[in-house]
Design an enzyme around this catalytic site. Structure first.
Site, mmCIF file in Angstrom:
data_model
loop_
_atom_site.group_PDB
_atom_site.id
_atom_site.type_symbol
_atom_site.label_atom_id
_atom_site.label_comp_id
_atom_site.label_asym_id
_atom_site.label_seq_id
_atom_site.Cartn_x
_atom_site.Cartn_y
_atom_site.Cartn_z
ATOM 1 C CG ASP A 1 -40.202 -32.610 -14.286
ATOM 2 O OD1 ASP A 1 -40.470 -33.819 -14.293
ATOM 3 O OD2 ASP A 1 -40.955 -31.727 -14.763
ATOM 4 N N GLY B 1 -48.858 -15.906 -38.336
ATOM 5 C CA GLY B 1 -47.996 -16.964 -38.842
ATOM 6 C C GLY B 1 -46.643 -16.449 -39.279
ATOM 7 C CB CYS C 1 -50.471 -10.668 -37.015
ATOM 8 S SG CYS C 1 -48.826 -10.003 -36.751
ATOM 9 C CG HIS D 1 -51.116 -10.920 -32.216
ATOM 10 N ND1 HIS D 1 -51.170 -12.238 -32.584
ATOM 11 C CD2 HIS D 1 -50.034 -10.395 -32.821
ATOM 12 C CE1 HIS D 1 -50.144 -12.501 -33.386
ATOM 13 N NE2 HIS D 1 -49.439 -11.405 -33.536
ATOM 14 C CD GLU E 1 -54.385 -13.099 -31.127
ATOM 15 O OE1 GLU E 1 -54.909 -12.135 -31.708
ATOM 16 O OE2 GLU E 1 -53.310 -13.604 -31.485
HETATM 17 N N1 GLN Z 1 -44.496 -13.100 -39.975
HETATM 18 C C1 GLN Z 1 -45.123 -11.833 -39.894
HETATM 19 C C2 GLN Z 1 -44.231 -10.779 -39.293
HETATM 20 O O1 GLN Z 1 -43.245 -11.074 -38.659
HETATM 21 C C3 GLN Z 1 -46.432 -11.923 -39.121
HETATM 22 C C4 GLN Z 1 -46.230 -12.288 -37.701
HETATM 23 C C5 GLN Z 1 -47.527 -12.682 -37.006
HETATM 24 O O2 GLN Z 1 -48.494 -13.036 -37.661
HETATM 25 N N2 GLN Z 1 -47.509 -12.663 -35.693
HETATM 26 O O3 GLN Z 1 -44.477 -9.609 -39.450
#
Ligand code: GLN
Length: 543
Positions: free
Chosen positions: A150, A358, A385, A514, A516
């Protein structure tokens, strides 16, 4: 003195270099060595934080708030190496640093060039990785993203070539991870592409010492091994056959069988005691022999990239090990709940509901409906989240009658902004690296499910979001909507809600952080573990 292992990729990308590095790290740690591990990514983004996870896979977050490549997740799950901002660098980040130095006049009138200035910056990142470690690092493992050949990868390979000379050849070794494709027509594995990619590596001045051959479900015969060894100029014992292995956590055992760790130690001239892998083997055995099964609905946008929620998928594998159960995580498109399909019709098949992280508006109303279904039907619910934010909105709307309650991310005009920006987030325009990122302390409320799950009063978990629970609604939500705040980040007069749960529900828990990112197969994350336990209980009760 630190020794270095460099890992490059050949033939195609996505051959699993990250897993190879993580497994090697695990095997070396098992021999009592202290390791450090990092990845260079040749793309121009300063970090992957702004990249679409549905195309590039998840963004992994470190304690110190770096948004990094998902391979760091593998490092986290297989090793005990400390991961930080120093563990991932991109072309964009390297150039950014060099350009800033140039603007400050640090190059003293010189012409700033790829060699030596970019390559020097790359080499300094390798040194920085090991420089401030509390305990001296025995082996640093450095993965180079992309594939040999690359254009973008060239400065990194040139830097490695120089680095080897700088620290002395016996202190480095090179692993080349390559694809050996199986050709159906002739029914054989073909080593020619590997020979070519090793030749390309040699053109740059790098001779690999170990070749890891990815062979799909097939295994190379002795003659093919010898052929690769001979053409690529490595010893026979340095050809490792990495056929597809399931489960993922059994891969290091395959490398151990082929003495990958011994070969690396021999090349680096390190003596180390033999390893005791019993705990790991026992974990893999438990994973293989689970007797129960549950199905979890992950309600969200349609996902066509397996790696988009990599750490969540893996955290469920870990939670499954802890509960002697296989977790089937099935993605359920939330948009269909906005188009007339009743959540109950889809979700009644499942033992638990997850709404994960999300951004953006698509499918949001469907997610809120899924939360309502889980709450009203006493189905175990886990929110991560955005999944906590949706739970708060659902409670506000359906338990308090605040019909237009929303997050200001989705509806800036909502009369009831139950989820909103913190003052410090207001006015920020840049997208990269500006969220609430990294580890924050969270104090748990005694007597709550979260407190019981963790078995600790204070924990630390990682964040990646902009929006928060709006404390103006704290009293009414806890007094009238059945919400319990089970974890808070202490912040003087305005603590932040980090975990919420429901009073009258068998298991309804959601975190703003989070969880995870810190789950490993040997130390399953407590909230995932307890959610899976609750889902298993729910399933068994249902009969
Ligand atoms: N969109 C939401 C925020 O910015 C949740 C972010 C997420 O789920 N990581 O607070």
């Amino acid at each position: 003195m630190t020794k270095y292992v460099f890992t490059t990729g050949g033939v195609v990308s996505s051959v699993g270099k990250g897993v190879v590095c993580a497994c090697l790290g695990m095997l070396l740690e098992a021999r009592g060595l202290k390791i450090a591990i990092m990845k260079f990514d040749p793309y121009i983004n300063v970090d992957p934080g702004t990249m679409n996870p549905f195309e590039h896979g998840e963004v992994f977050v470190t304690d110190d708030g770096a948004e990094t490549d998902l391979d760091l997740g593998h490092y986290q799950r297989f090793t005990n190496a400390v991961l930080s901002r120093k563990s991932n660098a991109t072309t964009g980040g390297i150039y950014n640093a060099v350009i800033q130095k140039e603007r400050r006049g640090e190059y003293l009138g010189k012409t700033v060039q790829v060699i030596p200035h970019i390559t020097d910056e790359i080499k300094s990142r390798i040194r920085m990785l090991t420089a401030e470690s509390e305990k001296p690092i025995d082996v640093a493992i450095i993965e180079i993203g992309g594939t040999v050949g690359d254009i973008e990868g060239q400065p990194f390979l040139e830097a490695l070539r120089q680095f080897r000379l700088d620290v002395g050849p016996p202190n480095c070794c090179f692993i080349h991870v390559t694809l050996v494709p199986f050709i159906e027509a002739s029914h054989e594995l073909k080593t020619k592409p590997t020979q070519h990619s090793v030749r390309a590596l040699r053109d740059i001045g790098i001779q690999p010492n170990i070749i890891v051959c990815r062979t799909g479900p097939h295994v190379m015969g002795e003659d093919q091994r010898k052929k690769v060894a001979m053409f690529c100029d490595v010893t026979d014992d340095a050809i490792i056959n990495a056929e597809d292995i399931s489960p993922l956590y059994a891969i290091p055992l395959n490398f151990k069988k082929q003495h990958l760790d011994d070969t690396v130690l021999r090349l680096l001239n390190i003596e180390a005691p033999e390893s005791d892998l019993r705990e790991w083997i026992d974990m893999v055995d438990r994973l293989k022999s689970t007797t129960q099964e549950i199905r979890i609905a992950a309600v969200g946008k349609y996902v066509n990239h397996d790696d988009a929620y990599k750490s969540i998928n893996e955290a469920f594998v870990h939670a499954g090990i802890a509960n002697n159960c296989k977790v089937h995580l099935q993605w359920v498109d939330s948009e269909q709940f906005e188009k007339g399909i009743e959540p109950a019709d889809m979700l009644k098949e499942f033992d638990g509901v997850l709404v994960g992280p999300g951004f953006g508006t698509r499918g949001i109303e469907g997610k809120i409906k899924a939360v309502r279904y889980a709450r009203e039907n006493k189905v175990p619910y886990f929110g991560i989240c955005l999944g906590m934010q949706m739970a708060v909105i659902e409670l506000a709307r359906n338990c308090l009658g605040l019909e237009r309650a929303h997050s200001t991310e989705i509806d800036p005009q909502t009369p009831d902004p139950v989820i909103c920006l913190l003052t410090e987030q207001r006015g920020i325009k840049d997208m990269g690296g500006t969220m609430r990122l990294g580890a924050y302390r969270c104090d748990l409320t005694p007597g709550t499910k979260a407190h019981k799950a963790y078995g600790e009063d204070t924990i630390s978990e990682r964040h990646r979001h902009r929006y928060e629970f709006n404390n103006a609604y704290l009293d009414v939500m806890t007094e009238k909507a059945g919400m319990v705040v089970s974890g808070k980040h202490p912040k003087g007069d305005h603590d932040l809600v980090e975990i919420m749960e429901l009073r009258d529900h068998p298991w309804f828990c959601a975190s703003q952080f989070h969880p995870e990112f810190k789950s490993t197969p040997l130390r399953p994350q407590p909230l995932f573990r307890e959610f899976v336990r609750a889902a298993l209980h729910f399933r068994n009760q249902r009969g």
